[in-house]
Scaffold this motif. Structure first.
Motif, PDB file in Angstrom:
ATOM      1  N   UNK A 128       0.850  -1.192   0.000  1.00 29.81           N
ATOM      2  CA  UNK A 128       0.000   0.000   0.000  1.00 29.81           C
ATOM      3  C   UNK A 128       0.882   1.236   0.000  1.00 29.81           C
ATOM      4  N   UNK A 129       0.654   2.131  -0.923  1.00 34.90           N
ATOM      5  CA  UNK A 129       1.469   3.330  -1.057  1.00 34.90           C
ATOM      6  C   UNK A 129       0.803   4.511  -0.364  1.00 34.90           C
ATOM      7  N   UNK A 130       0.548   4.342   0.943  1.00 36.57           N
ATOM      8  CA  UNK A 130      -0.013   5.399   1.775  1.00 36.57           C
ATOM      9  C   UNK A 130       0.788   5.423   3.070  1.00 36.57           C
ATOM     10  N   UNK A 131       0.793   6.560   3.779  1.00 36.79           N
ATOM     11  CA  UNK A 131       1.542   6.611   5.038  1.00 36.79           C
ATOM     12  C   UNK A 131       0.923   5.714   6.102  1.00 36.79           C
ATOM     13  N   UNK A 132       1.770   5.162   6.945  1.00 40.76           N
ATOM     14  CA  UNK A 132       1.319   4.342   8.074  1.00 40.76           C
ATOM     15  C   UNK A 132       0.602   5.234   9.082  1.00 40.76           C
ATOM     16  N   UNK A 133      -0.606   4.863   9.510  1.00 44.06           N
ATOM     17  CA  UNK A 133      -1.305   5.669  10.510  1.00 44.06           C
ATOM     18  C   UNK A 133      -0.573   5.744  11.841  1.00 44.06           C
ATOM     19  N   UNK A 134       0.302   4.779  12.112  1.00 41.76           N
ATOM     20  CA  UNK A 134       0.997   4.739  13.394  1.00 41.76           C
ATOM     21  C   UNK A 134       2.300   5.549  13.382  1.00 41.76           C
ATOM     22  N   UNK A 135       3.181   5.293  12.406  1.00 39.35           N
ATOM     23  CA  UNK A 135       4.483   5.975  12.393  1.00 39.35           C
ATOM     24  C   UNK A 135       4.585   7.068  11.324  1.00 39.35           C
ATOM     25  N   UNK A 136       3.635   7.109  10.397  1.00 35.24           N
ATOM     26  CA  UNK A 136       3.615   8.157   9.388  1.00 35.24           C
ATOM     27  C   UNK A 136       4.499   7.916   8.173  1.00 35.24           C
ATOM     28  N   UNK A 137       5.213   6.808   8.142  1.00 38.21           N
ATOM     29  CA  UNK A 137       6.120   6.535   7.024  1.00 38.21           C
ATOM     30  C   UNK A 137       5.410   5.813   5.885  1.00 38.21           C
ATOM     31  N   UNK A 138       5.788   6.149   4.656  1.00 36.25           N
ATOM     32  CA  UNK A 138       5.229   5.494   3.476  1.00 36.25           C
ATOM     33  C   UNK A 138       6.208   4.463   2.922  1.00 36.25           C
ATOM     34  N   UNK A 139       7.499   4.724   3.089  1.00 34.89           N
ATOM     35  CA  UNK A 139       8.536   3.882   2.492  1.00 34.89           C
ATOM     36  C   UNK A 139       9.419   3.275   3.557  1.00 34.89           C
ATOM     37  N   UNK A 140      10.011   2.132   3.245  1.00 34.53           N
ATOM     38  CA  UNK A 140      10.964   1.475   4.119  1.00 34.53           C
ATOM     39  C   UNK A 140      12.173   1.087   3.268  1.00 34.53           C
ATOM     40  N   UNK A 141      13.356   1.257   3.825  1.00 30.87           N
ATOM     41  CA  UNK A 141      14.590   0.934   3.135  1.00 30.87           C
ATOM     42  C   UNK A 141      15.163  -0.349   3.731  1.00 30.87           C
ATOM     43  N   UNK A 142      15.429  -1.329   2.891  1.00 29.98           N
ATOM     44  CA  UNK A 142      15.984  -2.595   3.360  1.00 29.98           C
ATOM     45  C   UNK A 142      17.255  -2.917   2.584  1.00 29.98           C
ATOM     46  N   UNK A 143      18.280  -3.449   3.272  1.00 29.46           N
ATOM     47  CA  UNK A 143      19.520  -3.793   2.562  1.00 29.46           C
ATOM     48  C   UNK A 143      19.313  -5.025   1.681  1.00 29.46           C
ATOM     49  N   UNK A 144      19.919  -5.012   0.510  1.00 28.00           N
ATOM     50  CA  UNK A 144      19.852  -6.178  -0.371  1.00 28.00           C
ATOM     51  C   UNK A 144      21.171  -6.933  -0.272  1.00 28.00           C
ATOM     52  N   UNK A 145      21.234  -8.084  -0.934  1.00 30.05           N
ATOM     53  CA  UNK A 145      22.405  -8.955  -0.826  1.00 30.05           C
ATOM     54  C   UNK A 145      23.692  -8.309  -1.319  1.00 30.05           C
ATOM     55  N   UNK A 146      23.601  -7.412  -2.291  1.00 32.15           N
ATOM     56  CA  UNK A 146      24.812  -6.803  -2.854  1.00 32.15           C
ATOM     57  C   UNK A 146      25.291  -5.579  -2.070  1.00 32.15           C
ATOM     58  N   UNK A 147      24.643  -5.281  -0.935  1.00 31.21           N
ATOM     59  CA  UNK A 147      25.062  -4.158  -0.110  1.00 31.21           C
ATOM     60  C   UNK A 147      24.315  -2.871  -0.390  1.00 31.21           C
ATOM     61  N   UNK A 148      23.593  -2.816  -1.484  1.00 27.56           N
ATOM     62  CA  UNK A 148      22.797  -1.621  -1.772  1.00 27.56           C
ATOM     63  C   UNK A 148      21.494  -1.679  -0.969  1.00 27.56           C
ATOM     64  N   UNK A 149      20.711  -0.626  -1.059  1.00 26.87           N
ATOM     65  CA  UNK A 149      19.447  -0.578  -0.336  1.00 26.87           C
ATOM     66  C   UNK A 149      18.284  -0.581  -1.311  1.00 26.87           C
ATOM     67  N   UNK A 150      17.219  -1.242  -0.903  1.00 28.76           N
ATOM     68  CA  UNK A 150      16.011  -1.334  -1.709  1.00 28.76           C
ATOM     69  C   UNK A 150      14.910  -0.549  -0.996  1.00 28.76           C
ATOM     70  N   UNK A 151      14.155   0.234  -1.742  1.00 24.82           N
ATOM     71  CA  UNK A 151      13.063   1.033  -1.183  1.00 24.82           C
ATOM     72  C   UNK A 151      11.739   0.353  -1.546  1.00 24.82           C
ATOM     73  N   UNK A 152      10.930   0.047  -0.526  1.00 25.42           N
ATOM     74  CA  UNK A 152       9.629  -0.583  -0.713  1.00 25.42           C
ATOM     75  C   UNK A 152       8.572   0.156   0.089  1.00 25.42           C
ATOM     76  N   UNK A 153       7.308  -0.117  -0.220  1.00 26.60           N
ATOM     77  CA  UNK A 153       6.210   0.431   0.558  1.00 26.60           C
ATOM     78  C   UNK A 153       6.253  -0.145   1.961  1.00 26.60           C
ATOM     79  N   UNK A 154       5.992   0.690   2.957  1.00 22.99           N
ATOM     80  CA  UNK A 154       6.038   0.242   4.349  1.00 22.99           C
ATOM     81  C   UNK A 154       4.835  -0.625   4.704  1.00 22.99           C
ATOM     82  N   UNK A 155       3.674  -0.293   4.172  1.00 19.75           N
ATOM     83  CA  UNK A 155       2.454  -1.025   4.522  1.00 19.75           C
ATOM     84  C   UNK A 155       2.221  -2.200   3.575  1.00 19.75           C
ATOM     85  N   UNK A 156       1.840  -3.333   4.151  1.00 17.95           N
ATOM     86  CA  UNK A 156       1.540  -4.556   3.397  1.00 17.95           C
ATOM     87  C   UNK A 156       0.157  -5.045   3.786  1.00 17.95           C
TER      88      UNK A 156
END
Length: 186
Positions: A128-156
Motif C-alpha cells: 500500500x502506497x499510503x503513510x502508516x497511521x501509526x508511524x507516518x512513514x510510506x517507504x521502508x529501506x531494506x539492505x539487499x544482498x549486494x550491499x545496496x538498499x532497496x526502497x519498498x512500501x512500508x504497509x503490506x
C-alpha cells in the motif's frame, strides 16, 4: 500446534478448513496439501480463446516446485535405501512411511514448516502506497544482498488474513475496516 497425525491427515486427505470473513466463520472442505501443492506447480489461468478457469500446463510456479523437491529430497535423505518405498508409490504414501520411520519431533517440525510454506503459496500480499497511521512513514529501506538498499512500501495488506502490517514500526491492523478507521483518524 497440530499433532503429527493431524498434519499427515492434512497432507494426504481432504480436510475441513475454517475461514473468517468480516467476523463470520465458515467451514469448507480443502483438498490435501500435496494436491494443493501439485495444483500450484502445474496450473495457471487459461486466458486463451475459448478458455476460462484453470488448465494443467507445464510447471509455472518455481516456489511450489522447490517445496515439492524439498519434501522428496528430505524423504530420500532421511531414510536408508532399504527403507524407502519404491518410486511407483505416491508421494502421500512415501510421506506417511517417512514420518513413521523418523523421530516424532523431527517429523512434526518438518511437516509444520512444509505446511506453512504451502499455505504461503496462496497468501497474496499487496503493498500500500499510503503513510502508516501509526508511524507516518510510506517507504521502508531494506539492505539487499549486494550491499545496496532497496526502497519498498512500508504497509503490506495480506488479503487472505485481512490484515495490514507496517514493516517499519510493526503495527498490525486485523481487518481492513480497522485499518481504514485508523487511517481516517490520522
Amino acid at each position: 500446534m497440530l499433532s503429527l497425525d493431524s498434519l499427515l491427515h492434512e497432507f494426504t486427505n481432504t480436510h475441513l478448513v475454517s475461514y473468517t470473513w468480516r467476523g463470520e466463520t465458515s467451514y469448507f472442505e480443502s483438498p490435501p496439501l500435496l494436491v494443493q501443492l501439485e495444483h500450484a506447480i502445474t496450473e495457471r489461468p487459461n486466458i486463451g480463446p475459448g478458455g476460462g478457469g484453470f488448465k494443467p500446463t507445464s510447471p509455472c510456479n518455481d516456489n511450489a516446485l522447490l517445496i515439492k523437491a524439498a519434501i522428496e529430497h528430505q524423504i530420500r535423505y532421511d531414510l536408508p535405501a532399504v527403507q524407502q518405498l519404491h518410486e511407483s508409490h505416491s508421494l502421500s504414501n512415501k510421506l506417511i512411511h517417512w514420518a513413521a520411520n523418523v523421530d516424532y519431533d523431527y517429523a512434526l517440525a518438518k511437516l509444520t514448516g512444509w505446511r506453512e510454506a504451502i499455505h504461503g503459496l496462496n497468501e497474496t500480499i499487496v503493498p500500500l502506497r499510503v503513510p502508516c497511521p501509526s508511524c507516518g512513514e510510506t517507504w521502508v529501506s531494506t539492505p539487499s544482498e549486494d550491499g545496496s538498499f532497496r526502497i519498498d512500501e512500508a504497509l503490506r495488506f495480506r488479503i487472505n488474513a485481512e490484515s495490514v502490517t507496517c514493516t517499519l514500526c510493526g503495527t498490525t491492523w486485523q481487518g481492513l475496516e480497522t485499518f481504514l478507521k485508523a487511517y481516517s483518524t490520522e
